[in-house]
Motif scaffolding. Structure first.
Motif, PDB file in Angstrom:
ATOM      1  N   ARG A 151       5.465   7.359   0.781  1.00 50.37           N
ATOM      2  CA  ARG A 151       4.424   7.666  -0.205  1.00 50.37           C
ATOM      3  C   ARG A 151       3.392   6.545  -0.191  1.00 50.37           C
ATOM      4  NH1 ARG A 151       6.523  11.471  -4.591  1.00 50.37           N
ATOM      5  NH2 ARG A 151       8.563  11.991  -3.785  1.00 50.37           N
ATOM      6  N   ARG A 152       2.160   6.944  -0.070  1.00 48.05           N
ATOM      7  CA  ARG A 152       1.054   6.000  -0.119  1.00 48.05           C
ATOM      8  C   ARG A 152       0.632   5.838  -1.576  1.00 48.05           C
ATOM      9  NH1 ARG A 152      -4.695   5.989   0.459  1.00 48.05           N
ATOM     10  NH2 ARG A 152      -5.310   4.181   1.674  1.00 48.05           N
ATOM     11  N   LEU A 153       0.438   4.606  -2.001  1.00 43.47           N
ATOM     12  CA  LEU A 153      -0.020   4.344  -3.364  1.00 43.47           C
ATOM     13  C   LEU A 153      -1.505   4.669  -3.472  1.00 43.47           C
ATOM     14  CD1 LEU A 153       1.755   0.909  -3.886  1.00 43.47           C
ATOM     15  CD2 LEU A 153       2.432   3.105  -4.861  1.00 43.47           C
ATOM     16  N   ASN A 154      -1.931   5.174  -4.616  1.00 47.51           N
ATOM     17  CA  ASN A 154      -3.355   5.458  -4.823  1.00 47.51           C
ATOM     18  C   ASN A 154      -4.188   4.195  -4.711  1.00 47.51           C
ATOM     19  OD1 ASN A 154      -2.858   8.157  -5.255  1.00 47.51           O
ATOM     20  ND2 ASN A 154      -2.652   7.907  -7.456  1.00 47.51           N
ATOM     21  N   GLU A 155      -3.622   3.101  -5.189  1.00 48.52           N
ATOM     22  CA  GLU A 155      -4.285   1.805  -5.142  1.00 48.52           C
ATOM     23  C   GLU A 155      -3.241   0.762  -4.775  1.00 48.52           C
ATOM     24  OE1 GLU A 155      -6.137  -0.957  -8.557  1.00 48.52           O
ATOM     25  OE2 GLU A 155      -7.071   1.022  -8.384  1.00 48.52           O
ATOM     26  N   ARG A 173       0.807  -1.221   0.000  1.00 50.59           N
ATOM     27  CA  ARG A 173       0.000   0.000   0.000  1.00 50.59           C
ATOM     28  C   ARG A 173       0.840   1.270   0.000  1.00 50.59           C
ATOM     29  NH1 ARG A 173      -0.111   3.188   4.255  1.00 50.59           N
ATOM     30  NH2 ARG A 173       1.034   2.366   6.001  1.00 50.59           N
ATOM     31  N   GLY A 174       2.159   1.137   0.225  1.00 51.22           N
ATOM     32  CA  GLY A 174       3.001   2.321   0.231  1.00 51.22           C
ATOM     33  C   GLY A 174       4.469   1.935   0.250  1.00 51.22           C
TER      34      GLY A 174
END
Length: 125
Positions: free
Chosen positions: A69-73, A60-61
């Motif tokens: 950084r967090r992934l959008n999905e 997830r990140g």
């Protein structure tokens, strides 16, 4: 001193010096959960790793050069071994998550899950 522009540089100032570029960490920490019931056999063409066999994690990140950084999905990515438990002081980690250390140049597989009939999947829809 030469300045290189990099779109993903955290400073956002439009460039970094050559010294800064050479000092950037080429390693990434992936944050996610190990998918325990998906265990492929063999190395899947990724080679063997001393951290353990190839498996998959729901990522997830990531952390690179001190920036999380967090992934959008969330992505399903191949990982080696079980990963390590998150540091309790790590504010970016969620409960139960694991961390895998990988190099930017490492080969990984991304697994995309799609649901549908065989006919629709074969026709790309």
């Amino acid at each position: 001193m030469a300045t290189l522009t990099t779109p993903d540089h955290p400073c956002g100032a439009g460039g970094v010096t050559m010294t800064e570029m050479l000092s950037l960490d080429r390693r990434v920490s992936l944050y996610g959960l190990r998918i325990t019931d998906l265990s492929p056999r063999g190395d899947l063409g990724l080679g063997l790793d001393p951290e353990g066999p190839v498996g998959f994690a729901l990522v997830r990140g990531y952390r690179r050069n001190g920036q999380f950084r967090r992934l959008n999905e969330a992505l399903v990515l191949s990982v080696f071994g079980e990963g390590r438990a998150c540091d309790p002081a790590d504010a970016d980690a969620l409960a139960g998550e694991r961390v895998w250390e990988v190099a930017l140049a490492d080969r990984l597989l991304r697994l995309e899950l799609q649901q549908g009939s065989l006919a629709s999947l074969l026709n790309g829809g």
